[in-house]
Every structure is written in structure tokens, then in C-alpha cells.
Design an enzyme around this catalytic site. Structure first.
Site, PDB file in Angstrom:
ATOM      1  N   TYR A 101       0.715  -1.306   0.245  1.00 44.06           N
ATOM      2  CA  TYR A 101      -0.035  -0.047   0.006  1.00 44.06           C
ATOM      3  C   TYR A 101       0.834   1.246   0.269  1.00 44.06           C
ATOM      4  CZ  TYR A 101      -3.868   3.285   1.400  1.00 44.06           C
ATOM      5  OH  TYR A 101      -4.820   4.241   1.336  1.00 44.06           O
TER       6      TYR A 101
ATOM      7  N   LYS B 152       1.124   4.124  -3.144  1.00 41.27           N
ATOM      8  CA  LYS B 152       0.605   5.610  -3.100  1.00 41.27           C
ATOM      9  C   LYS B 152       2.112   6.278  -3.093  1.00 41.27           C
ATOM     10  CE  LYS B 152      -3.711   4.759  -2.267  1.00 41.27           C
ATOM     11  NZ  LYS B 152      -4.569   5.200  -3.181  1.00 41.27           N
TER      12      LYS B 152
END
Length: 250
Positions: free
Chosen positions: A155, A159
Site C-alpha cells: 500500500y 501510494k
């Protein structure tokens, strides 16, 4: 000519659903991309006389995502302003970096969080080339792309990639009037937060902190965050800060 053509991904639940409802206003044509359509959103659009098109699509399937982006871009109507909000995303897989061995799960996350964003944005920009319109892009990022969190190797990486992609996008297209922001929404009370709270503590050491956020009412309501993001979208200085956080604004 319509006032605003808005394209929104991940519109079927959570922050995306709240953003979709906030975008339903006179003069706007809204196109949503999500795994499923939202009958309540359709009913609200009909009641308010707003043009709405809902495209059911799994954006982690890149062949489908690419074909949908191409079809959508080929039929963009004339508008004074064009808005693209890349909101769809996943926090999975959650695991220690030594245990990130499921290649398909890793690839699926990158497909949804990064590659689909690139495909849709590329078609969007190509369709608008030379029009001189007001073009605004929000890529929903996360503080996780700017600060490491144990268990979120995938994650955080996706990002962080989204942040840098936004910077490159601006470097290439700002001269043509395109303004893009990679925007962190803060900690929002969504299904993603429920997924986070159900994580294994051994894989996600910060589990107790996120459970505490929920238990003590520290999660922001999706509708409140959506309203702040849409107000931010309308700011005259939108795009001045390309890596931003909505919590910096009242």
C-alpha cells in the site's frame, strides 16, 4: 456545453460514494467507474435532473480498465471544465515484507492503485489535447505514501508511486492548463478502515492504534471529507501544492 464533466472511480462505497453524491449538481455530467452500479445514486441524479452514467468495471483487470478508458475518452462531451478523480484503491495485501510472496495479490494492488490510474489519465488527457479547457485531476493518495507503516509495504509503495506519478504529470502537462494533485484524505470511516481493523496484528503492528481511532470516534465521516475535497477542487489555487493533504484545510 455542460459546465463540468466529472469522472470518478471507486464510486460505489465509502469516500467514493460520498464524492459521487457531492458531484450531483446542476450543470455537471457525472461518469462513475466502480465494480457495481448504485441504484440510489441513479435515483438521486434523476430527481435532481443531473446527467449520470455508471460504468460497472473492475479496474484491477487492466484489459477491461484500458478498454473502458478508451471507450470513455472517445465520447467525452464539450465542457467548460473537466474533472478526473482517481479514488479507487485497495489496502491489501497486508503483510510483513518478508511474507509478501503472493505475486498475484501484489500485482492486483498495483494494477488498481497505480496502473489503472495511469491508463485512465492517459486516455483522458489525450482526448482533451489542444482544447485549452480547465482540467483538474485529483489522485486520492495517502499519508502511507509519505510515511512508512509496517505491514503496508504494498500500500505504501503504491501510494508513493501515485505521488511521484502526479508530479511527472504536472511536469509534462501544466503548460497546457492541466492541474493535478495527489491528495491524502486523512483517516476516513470507510470499508477500507474496517478491513484494516480486521488485520492480523502480527502482520500489521499498528492494529491497536487503528482500532482506537474507531472506538474513540476519530475517524472522519465520508460525507464531511467529500465536501472538503470538492470545495478544495473548486479553489482558485488548486494545483499549487501538488502533493497535499485535505487535513491542511478547514
Amino acid at each position: 456545453m455542460i459546465d463540468t464533466l466529472a469522472i470518478l472511480t471507486g464510486a460505489s462505497r465509502g469516500l467514493g460514494a460520498a464524492l459521487a453524491r457531492g458531484l450531483l449538481k446542476p450543470g455537471t455530467r457525472l461518469v462513475t467507474l466502480a465494480r457495481r452500479t448504485d441504484p440510489d445514486l441513479a435515483a438521486q441524479a434523476n430527481a435532481e435532473g443531473v446527467e449520470l452514467e455508471q460504468l460497472p468495471v473492475d479496474l484491477s483487470d487492466l484489459a477491461v480498465a484500458g478498454a473502458t478508458a478508451e471507450r470513455l475518452a472517445a465520447a467525452l462531451p464539450q465542457a467548460r471544465r473537466y474533472v478526473l478523480i482517481n479514488n479507487a484503491g485497495t489496502v491489501n495485501p497486508v503483510a510483513n515484507t518478508a511474507e509478501l510472496t503472493d505475486a498475484s495479490a501484489i500485482a492486483s494492488a498495483f494494477n488498481l492503485n497505480v496502473t489503472a490510474v495511469m491508463l485512465l489519465t492517459a486516455r483522458f488527457l489525450s482526448a482533451l489535447r489542444g482544447q485549452g479547457a480547465d482540467v483538474r485531476i485529483i489522485n486520492i493518495s495517502s499519508g502511507a505514501g509519505r510515511n512508512p507503516n509496517a505491514g503496508w509495504g504494498v500500500y505504501c509503495a503504491t501510494k508513493a508511486a501515485l505521488d511521484m506519478y502526479t508530479r511527472v504529470l504536472n511536469a509534462e502537462h501544466a503548460a497546457q492548463g492541466v492541474r493535478a494533485v495527489s491528495l491524502a484524505p486523512g483517516i476516513v470511516d470507510t470499508d477500507m478502515q474496517a478491513t484494516i481493523r480486521s488485520s492480523d496484528e502480527a502482520s500489521f503492528p499498528a492494529l491497536a492504534r487503528f482500532q482506537e481511532f474507531h472506538a474513540t470516534g476519530k475517524l472522519s465521516a465520508p460525507a464531511d471529507v467529500a465536501a472538503r475535497i470538492l470545495a478544495y477542487l473548486d479553489r482558485d489555487d488548486f494545483g499549487k501544492t501538488e502533493i497535499d493533504d485535505i487535513r491542511n484545510y478547514n
